[in-house]
Write an enzyme that holds these catalytic residues in place. Structure first.
Site, PDB file in Angstrom:
ATOM      1  N   ASP A 106      -3.418   7.469   1.296  1.00 37.89           N
ATOM      2  CA  ASP A 106      -4.717   8.106   1.093  1.00 37.89           C
ATOM      3  C   ASP A 106      -4.489   9.311   0.200  1.00 37.89           C
ATOM      4  OD1 ASP A 106      -7.082   9.522   1.198  1.00 37.89           O
ATOM      5  OD2 ASP A 106      -7.163   9.669   3.383  1.00 37.89           O
ATOM      6  N   ILE A 107      -4.979   9.256  -1.035  1.00 42.09           N
ATOM      7  CA  ILE A 107      -4.667  10.334  -1.979  1.00 42.09           C
ATOM      8  C   ILE A 107      -5.388  11.637  -1.666  1.00 42.09           C
ATOM      9  CG2 ILE A 107      -4.071   8.775  -3.873  1.00 42.09           C
ATOM     10  CD1 ILE A 107      -6.873   9.574  -5.087  1.00 42.09           C
ATOM     11  N   TYR A 128     -21.038  11.473  -7.474  1.00 36.06           N
ATOM     12  CA  TYR A 128     -20.107  10.854  -8.421  1.00 36.06           C
ATOM     13  C   TYR A 128     -20.139  11.560  -9.783  1.00 36.06           C
ATOM     14  CZ  TYR A 128     -17.841   6.915 -10.881  1.00 36.06           C
ATOM     15  OH  TYR A 128     -17.003   6.117 -11.625  1.00 36.06           O
ATOM     16  N   LYS A 131     -16.978  13.467 -11.497  1.00 35.95           N
ATOM     17  CA  LYS A 131     -16.444  13.027 -12.785  1.00 35.95           C
ATOM     18  C   LYS A 131     -16.540  14.130 -13.833  1.00 35.95           C
ATOM     19  CE  LYS A 131     -15.042   8.874 -11.794  1.00 35.95           C
ATOM     20  NZ  LYS A 131     -13.592   8.621 -11.676  1.00 35.95           N
TER      21      LYS A 131
END
Length: 252
Positions: A62-63, A153, A157
């Protein structure tokens, strides 16, 4: 250190764009450390790469978890060599209009995209600085310019683009470049799930998208892998802090 001896770490490599990036970098001569939560996807990818004669390992992690990232980077360095190319590709979507978006959907998207990319970059930069050579490629999106139903999102980003430019400034003196790729419409399981949620077929969804794209087609994962290949190469040593929109037309 030759390119053939270098190691690339790719997050979200269990499928889609990440898997194609791993395949392309392997063909470019890099050892591959593929990170994902999808054990089956990693197993399939690493089996494919090793069968083709490449050195590759899959790491379930899990990053967004600091300890998991540190362990993954340590294992990569121990088994394949220091990761001097990093592709922060892992991502999720939890789309909704602002008034219906939950705090958990906001936090989850931020944790994977921003926290995850930060943790991976922080854990790997020491290897690049020691090698006096490195490449960081962060996956942004055309949604960074704003997209209805994607407040979380889009913000994540856009944040990655500022993060990328700052890494370019901080790490440039050590021979490390940092760039971002902002894909447009790419045919993946993620876009397919969007079509399903909208109640239309994927063919209808892609046809509608292609009609609005100047080159009149939607993107493939290989289109993004090609861009990553350039940023990871020796030829890109004088390119840093840039955002490349791979979207079939002008975006800015």
């Amino acid at each position: 250190m030759t390119e053939q001896q270098r190691t690339a770490l790719v997050t979200g490599a269990g499928r889609g764009i990440g898997a194609d990036i791993a395949r392309r970098l392997a063909s470019d001569g890099f050892n591959i450390a593929a990170i994902d939560l999808d054990q089956a996807g990693l197993d399939a990818l690493t089996a494919e790469l090793t069968a083709a004669g490449y050195r590759a390992i899959g790491i379930v992690a899990d990053i967004s978890d600091e300890a998991a990232v540190e362990a993954a980077v340590t294992r990569t360095a121990d088994e394949l060599g220091p990761p001097v190319v990093v592709v922060n590709n892992a991502g999720i979507i939890r789309d909704n209009l602002l008034f219906k978006m939950s705090l958990s959907d906001w936090d989850l998207v931020m944790n994977v995209h921003l926290r995850g990319s930060f943790l991976v970059a922080r854990a790997t930069q020491k290897h690049m600085v020691e090698a006096k050579w490195g490449r960081i490629v962060n996956l942004s999106s055309t949604s960074a310019l704003g997209n209805r139903g994607q407040a979380n999102y889009s913000a994540a980003k856009a944040g990655l683009q500022g993060f990328t430019k700052t890494l370019a400034l901080e790490l440039g003196p050590f021979g490390v470049t940092a760039n971002a790729i902002a894909p447009g419409f790419i045919e993946t399981e993620m876009t397919a799930s969007t079509a399903e949620r909208m109640g239309i077929t994927f063919e209808e969804f892609t046809a509608k998208a292609a009609a609005a794209i100047p080159v009149r087609r939607t993107g493939k994962p290989a289109d993004i892998a090609n861009a990553v290949s350039f940023f990871a190469s020796e030829d890109a040593g004088f390119v840093s802090g840039q955002v490349l929109y791979v979207a079939g037309g002008p975006k800015a």
